[in-house]
Design an enzyme around this catalytic site. Structure first.
Site, PDB file in Angstrom:
ATOM      1  N   ASP A  16      -2.098  -0.118   5.798  1.00 52.62           N
ATOM      2  CA  ASP A  16      -2.185   0.174   7.059  1.00 52.62           C
ATOM      3  C   ASP A  16      -3.779   0.555   7.309  1.00 52.62           C
ATOM      4  OD1 ASP A  16      -2.473   2.323   5.076  1.00 52.62           O
ATOM      5  OD2 ASP A  16      -2.346   3.839   6.691  1.00 52.62           O
ATOM      6  N   ASP A  47      -0.250   5.182   1.108  1.00 51.60           N
ATOM      7  CA  ASP A  47       0.008   6.088   2.168  1.00 51.60           C
ATOM      8  C   ASP A  47      -0.206   5.357   3.249  1.00 51.60           C
ATOM      9  OD1 ASP A  47      -0.518   9.143   0.902  1.00 51.60           O
ATOM     10  OD2 ASP A  47      -2.012   7.649  -0.149  1.00 51.60           O
ATOM     11  N   ASP A  94       0.708  -1.170  -0.040  1.00 46.34           N
ATOM     12  CA  ASP A  94      -0.111  -0.084   0.030  1.00 46.34           C
ATOM     13  C   ASP A  94       0.983   1.274  -0.034  1.00 46.34           C
ATOM     14  OD1 ASP A  94      -2.174   1.656   0.596  1.00 46.34           O
ATOM     15  OD2 ASP A  94      -1.402   1.656   2.631  1.00 46.34           O
TER      16      ASP A  94
END
Ligand SMILES: O=P(O)(O)OC[C@H]1O[C@H](O[C@H]2O[C@H](CO)[C@@H](O)[C@H](O)[C@H]2O)[C@H](O)[C@@H](O)[C@@H]1O
Length: 361
Positions: A305, A115, A113
């Site tokens: 996240d 960000d 991922d």
């Protein structure tokens, strides 16, 4: 509207909780896939809140409740909770030997991922830069394993942050997938768009982006981002007392678009097509593109996240292959097996993988 009863496992207490949800909210099937090393399944009420009902009975209050659930204060848990959670989702750094032992004889494929995973979370989405050190590490990683970036952002934008042509990129929550544009060991042919399952939604997304820009301009701090096949409405810089106003503005636009749904990330409302496509589907698509569709000797590792990464963690559990790593400092409901606290730990983990692979050559 007919209600549907769903029994889900409550992560914190280990008890079952019955949640009554309208079918529209319950777009994700709740399954209990096989347990993975170091992990256990934690699908909860929060998972169900991932899809926020736009039309029908859901009130603005439930939107705001869900928006609060993504605020850091709601993650404050006791030391006991933290310890219990870490027992269930141990640090991927500490468990590195266990992880690499499990991958022996298999092809590791990396999914990252962006960000909050490769770059720290910052107030301004346009300034979410990754460090040069992280970029160098990801470059080395891609020299060792097929590597893909899977992001909610528009593909071009995430590419402009990462700037590594040898990677696969899946933007717009996996709805825009493209192969490496330059010499990768795993893909040498010319770059090609591999998959855009929501292309028919482009005009609608553009239209909704314009309407949301107009509608939310009276809310200080709100930011609308066009991610090509989806739109983000950021509320990180909006005062909490204005959240219900913002939610009402977004809802007033979306109520006329039954083909769009709303999900939520970190202080962001995400508007996307109702098609059954998410980061989990993108992961499966990429494994297939790489020729690992029905292989037993593949070992995917997905690091993310956010709530939207849970779809990919769940796919790995269902496949019984590889594992997910959640990047979080706080206990969160997750289907990931392991954890890392922040992007700097992600970089350490990736570097360990590179060193381990180079030693085994
Ligand atoms: O899947 P991801 O790559 O994690 O993308 C999810 C969203 O990320 C970005 O927003 C998040 O990061 C911003 C910068 O740190 C932060 O300001 C924001 O609060 C976070 O939600 C991106 O701007 C969104 O469009 C993505 O959907």
């Amino acid at each position: 509207m007919t209600k549907q009863k769903v029994v889900v496992a409550e992560a914190k207490s280990g008890m079952d909780t019955t949640v009554v949800v309208p079918p529209a909210l319950f777009t994700a099937e709740v399954k209990k896939p096989p347990l993975m090393p170091g992990g256990y399944i934690t699908v909860s009420k929060k998972k169900l809140l991932q899809n926020i009902e736009i039309n029908g009975g859901a009130r603005i209050n439930s939107w705001v409740e869900s928006m609060r659930a993504s605020s850091p204060t709601s993650h404050r848990k006791s030391t006991q909770d933290q310890t219990t959670w870490m027992d269930r989702h141990p640090s991927a750094l500490k468990m590195f030997d266990e992880i690499t032992n499990a991958s022996k004889g298999k092809q590791i494929v990396m999914f990252l991922d962006y960000d909050g995973t490769l770059s720290p979370i910052v107030d301004d989405p346009d300034r979410a830069y990754m460090s040069d050190a992280m970029r160098a590490t990801v470059r080395k990683l891609a020299g060792c394993f097929p590597t893909a970036i899977v992001s909610g952002r528009c593909r071009d934008k995430v590419y402009n942050f990462v700037k590594l042509a040898e990677l696969y990129y899946a933007g717009s929550h996996g709805m825009d997938i493209r192969g490496p544009s330059k010499g990768s060991k795993y893909k040498k042919s010319a770059p090609s768009v591999l998959c855009q399952p929501a292309s028919e939604y482009l005009p609608m997304i553009d239209e909704v982006y314009g309407l949301l820009m107009e509608k939310t301009k009276s809310t200080p701090g709100a930011k609308v981002e066009n991610n090509k096949f989806c739109v983000s409405v950021h509320f990180r810089c909006v005062e909490e007392k204005k959240w219900s106003e913002l939610a009402a503005q977004v809802r007033s636009v979306l109520k006329d678009y039954p083909k769009l749904r709303l999900t939520q990330g970190r202080k962001v409302l995400e508007i996307r097509p109702t098609i059954k496509w998410d980061k989990g589907k993108a992961l499966e698509f990429l494994l297939e593109s790489l020729g690992y569709a029905n292989c037993t000797d593949v070992f995917p590792i997905y690091i993310g996240d956010d709530r939207t990464d849970e779809d990919a963690f769940m796919v790995l559990r269902e496949r019984g292959q590889g594992f997910g790593i959640l990047v979080s400092k706080f206990p969160k409901d997750t289907s990931a097996s392991y954890s890392l606290q922040e992007p700097s730990e992600v970089m350490d983990f990736l570097q360990l993988l590179v060193d381990w692979k180079r030693c085994s050559w």
